[in-house]
Write a protein that holds these residues in place. Structure first.
Motif, mmCIF file in Angstrom:
data_model
loop_
_atom_site.group_PDB
_atom_site.id
_atom_site.type_symbol
_atom_site.label_atom_id
_atom_site.label_comp_id
_atom_site.label_asym_id
_atom_site.label_seq_id
_atom_site.Cartn_x
_atom_site.Cartn_y
_atom_site.Cartn_z
ATOM 1 N N TYR A 1 12.449 7.552 0.549
ATOM 2 C CA TYR A 1 11.353 7.614 1.136
ATOM 3 C C TYR A 1 10.215 6.671 0.703
ATOM 4 N N LEU A 2 9.633 5.676 1.662
ATOM 5 C CA LEU A 2 8.659 4.667 1.187
ATOM 6 C C LEU A 2 7.754 4.815 2.248
ATOM 7 N N GLY A 3 6.484 4.989 2.414
ATOM 8 C CA GLY A 3 5.552 5.191 3.301
ATOM 9 C C GLY A 3 4.152 5.271 2.995
ATOM 10 N N LEU A 4 3.231 5.363 3.996
ATOM 11 C CA LEU A 4 1.834 5.161 3.684
ATOM 12 C C LEU A 4 1.459 6.644 3.668
ATOM 13 N N PRO A 5 1.083 7.355 2.755
ATOM 14 C CA PRO A 5 0.562 8.765 2.786
ATOM 15 C C PRO A 5 -1.067 8.527 3.278
ATOM 16 N N VAL A 6 -1.375 9.592 4.322
ATOM 17 C CA VAL A 6 -2.695 9.696 4.932
ATOM 18 C C VAL A 6 -3.020 11.115 4.876
ATOM 19 N N ARG A 7 -4.207 11.463 4.663
ATOM 20 C CA ARG A 7 -4.682 12.627 4.724
ATOM 21 C C ARG A 7 -4.493 13.251 6.090
ATOM 22 N N ALA A 8 -3.799 14.591 5.986
ATOM 23 C CA ALA A 8 -3.551 15.243 7.265
ATOM 24 C C ALA A 8 -4.666 15.451 8.358
ATOM 25 N N ASP A 9 -5.936 15.612 7.916
ATOM 26 C CA ASP A 9 -6.775 15.569 9.235
ATOM 27 C C ASP A 9 -7.029 14.499 9.708
ATOM 28 N N ARG B 1 -6.325 7.250 2.846
ATOM 29 C CA ARG B 1 -5.107 7.337 2.117
ATOM 30 C C ARG B 1 -5.044 8.678 1.363
ATOM 31 N N ALA B 2 -3.934 9.503 1.286
ATOM 32 C CA ALA B 2 -3.810 10.581 0.227
ATOM 33 C C ALA B 2 -3.292 10.307 -1.037
ATOM 34 N N ASP B 3 -3.541 10.688 -2.148
ATOM 35 C CA ASP B 3 -2.995 10.547 -3.459
ATOM 36 C C ASP B 3 -1.791 11.020 -3.719
ATOM 37 N N VAL B 4 -0.660 10.667 -3.451
ATOM 38 C CA VAL B 4 0.608 11.302 -3.538
ATOM 39 C C VAL B 4 1.557 9.957 -3.619
ATOM 40 N N GLY B 5 2.675 10.488 -4.509
ATOM 41 C CA GLY B 5 3.762 9.405 -4.631
ATOM 42 C C GLY B 5 3.669 8.267 -5.650
ATOM 43 N N ARG B 6 4.481 7.480 -5.841
ATOM 44 C CA ARG B 6 4.543 6.366 -6.813
ATOM 45 C C ARG B 6 4.150 5.087 -6.137
ATOM 46 N N PRO B 7 3.516 4.235 -6.695
ATOM 47 C CA PRO B 7 2.966 3.104 -6.165
ATOM 48 C C PRO B 7 4.495 2.087 -6.081
ATOM 49 N N VAL B 8 4.514 1.057 -5.122
ATOM 50 C CA VAL B 8 5.700 0.339 -4.877
ATOM 51 C C VAL B 8 5.797 -0.348 -6.219
ATOM 52 N N GLY B 9 4.741 -1.248 -6.751
ATOM 53 C CA GLY B 9 4.866 -2.162 -7.532
ATOM 54 C C GLY B 9 4.776 -1.668 -8.990
ATOM 55 N N GLU C 1 0.869 -1.289 -0.114
ATOM 56 C CA GLU C 1 -0.038 -0.067 0.122
ATOM 57 C C GLU C 1 0.880 1.304 -0.049
ATOM 58 N N GLY C 2 2.326 1.138 0.333
ATOM 59 C CA GLY C 2 2.902 2.463 0.156
ATOM 60 C C GLY C 2 3.165 3.150 -1.069
ATOM 61 N N ARG C 3 3.737 4.231 -0.616
ATOM 62 C CA ARG C 3 4.230 5.111 -2.000
ATOM 63 C C ARG C 3 5.603 5.734 -1.707
ATOM 64 N N TRP C 4 6.218 5.720 -2.804
ATOM 65 C CA TRP C 4 7.593 6.485 -2.821
ATOM 66 C C TRP C 4 7.546 7.870 -2.838
ATOM 67 N N CYS C 5 8.103 8.525 -2.089
ATOM 68 C CA CYS C 5 8.397 9.977 -2.340
ATOM 69 C C CYS C 5 9.802 10.423 -2.702
ATOM 70 N N THR C 6 9.772 11.403 -3.570
ATOM 71 C CA THR C 6 11.108 11.716 -4.049
ATOM 72 C C THR C 6 11.776 12.623 -3.030
ATOM 73 N N PRO C 7 13.291 12.515 -2.813
ATOM 74 C CA PRO C 7 13.953 13.284 -1.937
ATOM 75 C C PRO C 7 14.077 14.572 -2.557
ATOM 76 N N GLY D 1 6.498 5.974 7.532
ATOM 77 C CA GLY D 1 7.092 4.502 6.921
ATOM 78 C C GLY D 1 8.536 4.590 7.078
ATOM 79 N N TRP D 2 9.037 4.180 6.300
ATOM 80 C CA TRP D 2 10.571 4.042 6.526
ATOM 81 C C TRP D 2 11.395 4.986 5.404
ATOM 82 N N ALA D 3 12.537 5.699 5.694
ATOM 83 C CA ALA D 3 13.421 6.408 4.705
ATOM 84 C C ALA D 3 14.793 6.036 5.055
ATOM 85 N N TRP D 4 15.779 6.203 3.945
ATOM 86 C CA TRP D 4 17.085 5.619 4.124
ATOM 87 C C TRP D 4 17.830 6.907 4.514
#
Length: 171
Positions: A117-125, A163-171, A41-47, A83-86
């Motif tokens: 950065y690989l994490g689960l994007p969640v709506r802020a509220d 979930r918020a619609d940001v980032g790239r899917p893992v697969g 379910e996670g999404r990549w975020c670009t550093p 999520g997790w970040a390197w």
């Protein structure tokens, strides 16, 4: 569209696959654990550097609270991502940051962006409401064990509208 992973993203993905293997599976659960949830379910975020230059304003060591606060204050422009970040020091760590619609990681506590950065994007509220109600981050509990929200999402799946619609899917 498939995105080719860079070397650091590939290392982070490999790390999470190992952790997911240790978590195993649980009969009747959607995901065996938090790593498996992030892989599915996670999404990549670009550093990216802090917008506008200079150091980020958040206090180091307070990524969960700082990211939730910044995302909430953005009036919908940013999502809370956990999520997790390197880290630049060369190791994956549990972490939280913000991300906008383009998927750039807006890291409010690290002076230099992480390598991946690989994490689960969640709506802020939703993130702020859950964190306030439980007194805990969403995926990473203070004791090292996943908090209730993470167990619930592993067992039943991610609730609709969270979930918020940001980032790239893992697969």
């Amino acid at each position: 569209m498939t995105h080719e992973l860079d070397a650091v993203e590939a290392q982070l993905l490999s790390h999470l696959r190992v952790v997911a293997g240790y978590e195993g599976t649980r009969p009747g659960w959607v995901h065996g654990g938090v790593a498996a949830l992030l892989l599915a379910e996670g999404r990549w975020c670009t550093p990216a550097p802090w917008p506008g230059g200079g150091p980020p304003p958040g206090a180091p060591g307070r990524c969960y609270a700082e990211a939730a606060g910044w995302a909430w204050a953005s009036d919908g422009a940013l999502a809370y991502v956990e999520g997790w970040a390197w880290a630049r020091a060369g190791a994956p760590v549990e972490h939280a940051w913000c991300a906008g619609p383009g998927g750039a990681a807006v890291d409010v506590t690290w002076p230099r962006p992480g390598g991946a950065y690989l994490g689960l994007p969640v709506r802020a509220d939703e993130a702020v409401a859950l964190m306030t109600a439980t007194g805990s981050p969403l995926l990473h509990g203070p004791s090292g064990l996943p908090p209730y929200a993470a167990y619930s999402w592993c067992r039943d799946g991610i609730p609709e509208g969270l979930r918020a619609d940001v980032g790239r899917p893992v697969g």
